[in-house]
Write a protein that holds these residues in place. Structure first.
Motif, mmCIF file in Angstrom:
data_model
loop_
_atom_site.group_PDB
_atom_site.id
_atom_site.type_symbol
_atom_site.label_atom_id
_atom_site.label_comp_id
_atom_site.label_asym_id
_atom_site.label_seq_id
_atom_site.Cartn_x
_atom_site.Cartn_y
_atom_site.Cartn_z
ATOM 1 N N LYS A 1 0.832 -1.194 0.000
ATOM 2 C CA LYS A 1 0.000 0.000 0.000
ATOM 3 C C LYS A 1 0.871 1.250 0.000
ATOM 4 C CE LYS A 1 -3.883 2.155 2.450
ATOM 5 N NZ LYS A 1 -4.840 2.024 3.580
ATOM 6 N N SER A 2 0.593 2.149 -0.938
ATOM 7 C CA SER A 2 1.343 3.402 -1.012
ATOM 8 C C SER A 2 0.480 4.447 -1.703
ATOM 9 C CB SER A 2 2.664 3.210 -1.761
ATOM 10 O OG SER A 2 2.428 2.818 -3.109
ATOM 11 N N HIS A 3 0.944 5.690 -1.623
ATOM 12 C CA HIS A 3 0.168 6.794 -2.166
ATOM 13 C C HIS A 3 1.025 7.633 -3.105
ATOM 14 C CE1 HIS A 3 -3.267 6.027 0.461
ATOM 15 N NE2 HIS A 3 -2.376 5.755 1.402
ATOM 16 N N ILE A 4 0.418 8.094 -4.171
ATOM 17 C CA ILE A 4 1.149 8.865 -5.180
ATOM 18 C C ILE A 4 1.772 10.105 -4.555
ATOM 19 C CG2 ILE A 4 0.872 10.290 -7.255
ATOM 20 C CD1 ILE A 4 -1.201 8.244 -8.231
ATOM 21 N N GLU A 5 0.964 10.892 -3.829
ATOM 22 C CA GLU A 5 1.452 12.171 -3.320
ATOM 23 C C GLU A 5 2.437 12.013 -2.163
ATOM 24 O OE1 GLU A 5 -2.592 12.869 -5.174
ATOM 25 O OE2 GLU A 5 -1.720 11.385 -3.807
ATOM 26 N N LYS A 6 2.155 11.104 -1.266
ATOM 27 C CA LYS A 6 2.968 11.003 -0.049
ATOM 28 C C LYS A 6 4.205 10.133 -0.217
ATOM 29 C CE LYS A 6 -0.797 11.831 3.238
ATOM 30 N NZ LYS A 6 -1.560 11.289 4.389
ATOM 31 N N ASN A 7 4.139 9.150 -1.095
ATOM 32 C CA ASN A 7 5.246 8.192 -1.208
ATOM 33 C C ASN A 7 5.958 8.256 -2.548
ATOM 34 O OD1 ASN A 7 2.761 6.349 0.310
ATOM 35 N ND2 ASN A 7 4.617 6.793 1.450
ATOM 36 N N VAL A 8 5.209 8.122 -3.632
ATOM 37 C CA VAL A 8 5.832 7.935 -4.944
ATOM 38 C C VAL A 8 6.511 9.195 -5.453
ATOM 39 C CG1 VAL A 8 5.424 7.285 -7.342
ATOM 40 C CG2 VAL A 8 4.204 6.105 -5.504
ATOM 41 N N LEU A 9 5.791 10.305 -5.502
ATOM 42 C CA LEU A 9 6.371 11.519 -6.076
ATOM 43 C C LEU A 9 7.578 12.033 -5.288
ATOM 44 C CD1 LEU A 9 3.138 13.398 -7.217
ATOM 45 C CD2 LEU A 9 4.752 12.107 -8.625
ATOM 46 N N PRO A 10 7.539 12.060 -3.946
ATOM 47 C CA PRO A 10 8.749 12.463 -3.219
ATOM 48 C C PRO A 10 9.938 11.550 -3.511
ATOM 49 C CG PRO A 10 6.845 12.600 -1.782
ATOM 50 C CD PRO A 10 6.390 11.915 -3.035
ATOM 51 N N MET A 11 9.692 10.240 -3.654
ATOM 52 C CA MET A 11 10.783 9.329 -3.974
ATOM 53 C C MET A 11 11.357 9.624 -5.363
ATOM 54 S SD MET A 11 10.833 5.146 -4.153
ATOM 55 C CE MET A 11 10.133 5.019 -2.511
ATOM 56 N N CYS A 12 10.471 9.900 -6.311
ATOM 57 C CA CYS A 12 10.925 10.251 -7.661
ATOM 58 C C CYS A 12 11.799 11.504 -7.638
ATOM 59 C CB CYS A 12 9.735 10.480 -8.579
ATOM 60 S SG CYS A 12 8.753 9.005 -8.931
ATOM 61 N N LEU A 13 11.404 12.469 -6.823
ATOM 62 C CA LEU A 13 12.170 13.708 -6.714
ATOM 63 C C LEU A 13 13.540 13.433 -6.105
ATOM 64 C CD1 LEU A 13 11.447 16.612 -7.475
ATOM 65 C CD2 LEU A 13 10.825 17.014 -5.096
ATOM 66 N N GLU A 14 13.576 12.586 -5.087
ATOM 67 C CA GLU A 14 14.854 12.226 -4.463
ATOM 68 C C GLU A 14 15.787 11.543 -5.453
ATOM 69 O OE1 GLU A 14 14.217 9.854 -1.021
ATOM 70 O OE2 GLU A 14 13.064 11.400 0.048
ATOM 71 N N LYS A 15 15.225 10.781 -6.382
ATOM 72 C CA LYS A 15 16.030 10.076 -7.378
ATOM 73 C C LYS A 15 16.451 10.970 -8.538
ATOM 74 C CE LYS A 15 14.417 5.328 -6.639
ATOM 75 N NZ LYS A 15 13.864 4.114 -7.297
ATOM 76 N N GLY A 16 16.024 12.227 -8.517
ATOM 77 C CA GLY A 16 16.422 13.156 -9.564
ATOM 78 C C GLY A 16 15.614 13.057 -10.836
#
Length: 416
Positions: A189-204
């Motif tokens: 279970k995960s959420h686009i706004e809280k989990n996925v997008l911040p991770m994408c930003l961290e990965k550049g």
């Protein structure tokens, strides 16, 4: 390009409207909200859908079937357990091999999907987020963009008490490239706004915000549901599509919105004039765009940096947001034609077409947002404001008394 619709939520907040059908099937004017989403996408040539279903999802599948009735193709992914807004996407890697749209099934919207797709391609983005101002930014997820539209940071609610930001809110409509799926753990279970997008930003990864003033609202609560029903009935939802020219109210800043301070250059100097939140809210409610056009020679005088000016404008938007009002855009002229100041920045000491009384800022805004100048108004506290509006071709330009409480609201009620 496929459209993935996340329609598995239980809708606990809106259960009082109808608890016997899934949230995405709650009707507006006799049709489920999902049906409006299909019809909008089809208008722009998008015919392939994947519905992610869970709670009472069999009702969605029974109603829409394979989509043939609407001239589209619908596939389904059924969640065995709730996976949030993102968890199920990881299971679709084999089906999502090209860029794809993501909708939430409880969203009322009408926007130019092709324009958003073109922006996504132009930016070569890994993800593009539809962003816009709204009347409750203090309890919304805020997106911080740079001058090129690239996402710098996410500020998810709840916010700290003294939080200051531009009113740029995540509207929860996305275009994702397949690369985004690598940031989603399958079956978790995960959420686009809280989990996925911040991770994408961290990965550049390249994340961009597509800023638009078209209609996108979720109907997640009873109050919002009844509000969007009225907007659909009145035609507001369709009128706000960017293909339809819209009127605007162009506003000077100092002396009209904020109290006149000579060469205002610090955020603590900014204070709203009494009655301004009500006036801006009136513009919002009447369906006009609220566009600030302001001369800011403090940049040329080197009394304020661009970053500092942006923070001042963020404070302006924050103060308005606390009162349920919002500006659609802020345009400023950093130039000043006169030389002779010791600290001045020579590159801004030029004659330009944006400094009022020239109409450059108004014309640029009209080009950017498909504004019908002929049905728009300019309101300022100086003759140069009136001249700019007249030169641009506004329907009417009005000069108000500097710093007078409720002056703006009184004028607006006489105009629109």
């Amino acid at each position: 390009m496929k459209v993935v619709v996340i329609a598995g939520g239980q809708g606990t907040r809106i259960a009082s409207v109808n608890s016997e059908i899934p949230k995405a099937m709650i009707p507006i004017n006799g049709k489920p909200i999902l049906e409006y989403e299909i019809e909008m996408a089809l208008r722009y040539g998008y015919m392939d859908f994947i519905f992610i279903i869970g709670y009472m999802g069999e009702q969605i599948e029974a109603y829409f079937g394979d989509g043939r009735k609407w001239g589209v193709n619908i596939e389904y992914f059924k969640e065995d357990k709730p996976l949030g807004t993102a968890g199920a996407l990881g299971n679709l890697k084999d089906q999502l091999t090209e860029d794809f749209f993501v909708f939430y099934g409880d969203t009322v919207m009408d926007f130019d999907m092709n324009a958003m797709q073109e922006y996504h391609k132009k930016k070569k983005a890994d993800a593009t987020l539809f962003v816009h101002p709204n009347d409750h930014p203090y309890d919304s997820d805020i997106v911080d963009l740079d001058d090129h539209g690239r996402v710098c940071r996410f500020y998810n609610k709840p916010h700290i008490s003294d939080f200051v930001s531009r009113n740029i809110v995540n509207a929860a409509v996305f275009i994702f490239s397949p690369a985004i799926l690598s940031c989603i753990e399958i079956g978790v279970k995960s959420h686009i706004e809280k989990n996925v997008l911040p991770m994408c930003l961290e990965k550049g990864m390249r994340l961009y915000g597509y800023l638009s003033f078209e209609y996108i609202k979720d109907m997640g609560t009873p109050d919002r549901y009844y509000s969007v029903c009225q907007d659909m009935i009145s035609g507001k939802v369709t009128r706000m599509n960017r293909c339809n020219p819209r009127p605007a109210v162009f506003l000077d800043r100092d002396g009209v919105l904020s109290k006149e301070v000579n060469l205002l250059c610090k955020p603590e100097q900014l204070e709203l004039i009494e009655g301004v939140p009500e006036a801006v809210r009136y513009i919002n409610q009447k369906g006009y765009l609220a566009i600030v056009v302001t001369n800011q020679p403090v940049i040329a005088r080197n009394l304020c940096s661009i970053d500092e000016l942006n923070y001042i404008h963020a404070k302006l938007e924050t103060l308005l947001g606390h009162e349920h009002a919002y500006l659609n855009a802020i345009y400023y002229c950093p130039h000043h034609p006169d030389n002779g100041y010791l600290e001045e920045r020579k590159e801004y000491k030029i004659k330009c077409m944006c400094r009022k009384p020239s109409p450059g800022m108004l014309l640029q805004a009209a080009s950017d947002w498909n504004i019908d100048i002929g049905t728009s108004y300019m309101i300022g506290d100086r003759v140069s404001d009136v001249q700019a509006g007249e030169s641009a071709g506004c329907k009417q330009s009005v000069q108000v008394e500097t710093n007078r409480p409720y002056a703006l609201l009184d004028v607006l009620k006489s105009l629109i």
